[in-house]
Design a protein around this motif. Structure first.
Motif, PDB file in Angstrom:
ATOM      1  N   ASP A 108       0.857  -1.164   0.000  1.00  0.00           N
ATOM      2  CA  ASP A 108      -0.223  -0.036   0.041  1.00  0.00           C
ATOM      3  C   ASP A 108       0.862   1.215   0.022  1.00  0.00           C
ATOM      4  OD1 ASP A 108      -2.180  -1.416  -0.058  1.00  0.00           O
ATOM      5  OD2 ASP A 108      -2.840  -1.387   1.982  1.00  0.00           O
ATOM      6  N   ALA A 109       1.797   1.458   0.929  1.00  0.00           N
ATOM      7  CA  ALA A 109       2.973   2.445   0.867  1.00  0.00           C
ATOM      8  C   ALA A 109       3.534   2.518  -0.444  1.00  0.00           C
ATOM      9  CB  ALA A 109       3.874   2.188   2.052  1.00  0.00           C
ATOM     10  N   GLY A 110       3.930   1.560  -1.077  1.00  0.00           N
ATOM     11  CA  GLY A 110       4.528   1.744  -2.431  1.00  0.00           C
ATOM     12  C   GLY A 110       3.486   2.002  -3.456  1.00  0.00           C
ATOM     13  N   MET A 111       2.432   1.419  -3.432  1.00  0.00           N
ATOM     14  CA  MET A 111       1.392   1.845  -4.301  1.00  0.00           C
ATOM     15  C   MET A 111       1.109   3.456  -4.146  1.00  0.00           C
ATOM     16  SD  MET A 111      -1.030  -1.297  -4.933  1.00  0.00           S
ATOM     17  CE  MET A 111      -2.482  -0.279  -4.737  1.00  0.00           C
ATOM     18  N   LEU A 112       0.839   3.832  -2.975  1.00  0.00           N
ATOM     19  CA  LEU A 112       0.376   5.359  -2.837  1.00  0.00           C
ATOM     20  C   LEU A 112       1.619   6.189  -3.218  1.00  0.00           C
ATOM     21  CD1 LEU A 112      -0.910   4.992   0.805  1.00  0.00           C
ATOM     22  CD2 LEU A 112      -2.236   5.651  -1.256  1.00  0.00           C
ATOM     23  N   HIS A 113       3.046   5.877  -3.106  1.00  0.00           N
ATOM     24  CA  HIS A 113       4.026   6.503  -3.542  1.00  0.00           C
ATOM     25  C   HIS A 113       4.018   6.661  -4.976  1.00  0.00           C
ATOM     26  CE1 HIS A 113       8.081   8.363  -3.644  1.00  0.00           C
ATOM     27  NE2 HIS A 113       8.420   7.648  -4.135  1.00  0.00           N
ATOM     28  N   LEU A 145       1.457   6.311  -6.776  1.00  0.00           N
ATOM     29  CA  LEU A 145       0.139   7.092  -7.132  1.00  0.00           C
ATOM     30  C   LEU A 145       0.302   8.525  -7.060  1.00  0.00           C
ATOM     31  CD1 LEU A 145      -2.638   5.042  -5.916  1.00  0.00           C
ATOM     32  CD2 LEU A 145      -1.986   5.489  -8.118  1.00  0.00           C
ATOM     33  N   ALA A 146       1.101   8.946  -5.898  1.00  0.00           N
ATOM     34  CA  ALA A 146       1.428  10.258  -5.760  1.00  0.00           C
ATOM     35  C   ALA A 146       2.637  10.817  -6.832  1.00  0.00           C
ATOM     36  CB  ALA A 146       2.191  10.340  -4.464  1.00  0.00           C
ATOM     37  N   LEU A 147       3.409   9.998  -7.144  1.00  0.00           N
ATOM     38  CA  LEU A 147       4.459  10.459  -8.216  1.00  0.00           C
ATOM     39  C   LEU A 147       3.660  10.761  -9.458  1.00  0.00           C
ATOM     40  CD1 LEU A 147       7.581   8.136  -7.535  1.00  0.00           C
ATOM     41  CD2 LEU A 147       7.375  10.611  -7.140  1.00  0.00           C
ATOM     42  N   ARG A 148       2.855   9.849  -9.825  1.00  0.00           N
ATOM     43  CA  ARG A 148       1.895   9.865 -11.057  1.00  0.00           C
ATOM     44  C   ARG A 148       0.977  11.099 -10.927  1.00  0.00           C
ATOM     45  NH1 ARG A 148       1.440   9.418 -15.954  1.00  0.00           N
ATOM     46  NH2 ARG A 148      -0.655   8.926 -16.914  1.00  0.00           N
ATOM     47  N   GLN A 149       0.398  11.280  -9.762  1.00  0.00           N
ATOM     48  CA  GLN A 149      -0.309  12.587  -9.714  1.00  0.00           C
ATOM     49  C   GLN A 149       0.414  13.808  -9.920  1.00  0.00           C
ATOM     50  OE1 GLN A 149      -3.368  12.153  -9.706  1.00  0.00           O
ATOM     51  NE2 GLN A 149      -4.143  14.083  -9.347  1.00  0.00           N
ATOM     52  N   GLN A 150       1.573  13.886  -9.116  1.00  0.00           N
ATOM     53  CA  GLN A 150       2.595  14.885  -9.401  1.00  0.00           C
ATOM     54  C   GLN A 150       3.077  15.183 -10.956  1.00  0.00           C
ATOM     55  OE1 GLN A 150       6.052  14.757  -7.123  1.00  0.00           O
ATOM     56  NE2 GLN A 150       6.627  16.755  -7.823  1.00  0.00           N
ATOM     57  N   HIS A 151       3.263  14.103 -11.585  1.00  0.00           N
ATOM     58  CA  HIS A 151       3.714  14.186 -12.920  1.00  0.00           C
ATOM     59  C   HIS A 151       2.330  14.802 -13.787  1.00  0.00           C
ATOM     60  CE1 HIS A 151       5.388  13.033 -16.799  1.00  0.00           C
ATOM     61  NE2 HIS A 151       4.330  12.493 -17.057  1.00  0.00           N
ATOM     62  N   LEU A 152       1.224  14.328 -13.411  1.00  0.00           N
ATOM     63  CA  LEU A 152       0.037  14.727 -14.182  1.00  0.00           C
ATOM     64  C   LEU A 152      -0.204  16.310 -13.973  1.00  0.00           C
ATOM     65  CD1 LEU A 152      -2.347  11.856 -13.775  1.00  0.00           C
ATOM     66  CD2 LEU A 152      -1.383  12.632 -15.977  1.00  0.00           C
ATOM     67  N   LEU A 153      -0.099  16.614 -12.806  1.00  0.00           N
ATOM     68  CA  LEU A 153      -0.347  18.186 -12.497  1.00  0.00           C
ATOM     69  C   LEU A 153       0.860  19.017 -13.024  1.00  0.00           C
ATOM     70  CD1 LEU A 153      -0.927  17.760  -8.398  1.00  0.00           C
ATOM     71  CD2 LEU A 153      -2.225  18.693 -10.178  1.00  0.00           C
ATOM     72  N   GLU A 154       2.190  18.495 -13.182  1.00  0.00           N
ATOM     73  CA  GLU A 154       3.125  19.105 -14.006  1.00  0.00           C
ATOM     74  C   GLU A 154       2.777  19.307 -15.395  1.00  0.00           C
ATOM     75  OE1 GLU A 154       6.518  16.811 -12.917  1.00  0.00           O
ATOM     76  OE2 GLU A 154       6.876  17.763 -10.944  1.00  0.00           O
ATOM     77  N   ILE A 155       2.158  18.136 -15.833  1.00  0.00           N
ATOM     78  CA  ILE A 155       1.846  18.434 -17.432  1.00  0.00           C
ATOM     79  C   ILE A 155       0.664  19.510 -17.454  1.00  0.00           C
ATOM     80  CG2 ILE A 155       0.539  16.890 -19.128  1.00  0.00           C
ATOM     81  CD1 ILE A 155       2.147  14.432 -18.296  1.00  0.00           C
ATOM     82  N   GLY A 156      -0.264  19.249 -16.627  1.00  0.00           N
ATOM     83  CA  GLY A 156      -1.281  20.251 -16.578  1.00  0.00           C
ATOM     84  C   GLY A 156      -0.722  21.625 -16.444  1.00  0.00           C
ATOM     85  N   ALA A 157       0.106  21.922 -15.656  1.00  0.00           N
ATOM     86  CA  ALA A 157       0.633  23.311 -15.277  1.00  0.00           C
ATOM     87  C   ALA A 157       1.316  23.700 -16.916  1.00  0.00           C
ATOM     88  CB  ALA A 157       1.619  23.276 -14.120  1.00  0.00           C
TER      89      ALA A 157
END
Length: 100
Positions: free
Chosen positions: A6-11, A13-25
């Protein structure tokens, strides 16, 4: 073990979310730059349109004045007994299209 997954998956997912936010910005920045460019082009086009309208108005006024002078000249010649007829002029065309 589930907590580690769960911790690895959350990490991840967080990295993926950050990447998507950077792409959006980045995309937002590109769109903002494009919007600025379009606004500038619109302002340039608006100024050019205003200049074109002024030139058209000047030409229309010149053509109308020319048509009036021609009419007066024909009337003068007629009053002197000299047969004359006005030529179809650009001024007359403008007067018909844009009556005063």
């Amino acid at each position: 073990r589930d907590e580690t997954l769960d911790a690895g998956m959350l990490h991840r997912l967080a990295l993926r979310q950050q990447h998507l936010l950077e792409i959006g910005a980045s995309r937002n920045a590109q769109l903002a730059a494009h919007l600025t460019q379009l606004q500038s082009e619109l302002e340039d086009s608006t100024r050019e349109l205003a200049r074109t309208r002024e030139r058209l108005q000047d030409k229309t006024e010149e053509a109308c004045a020319s048509a009036e002078r021609e009419t007066l000249l024909v009337q003068l010649l007629d009053s002197l007994g000299v047969p004359a007829s006005p030529s179809p002029s650009l001024g007359a065309v403008f007067e018909e299209a844009y009556p005063p």
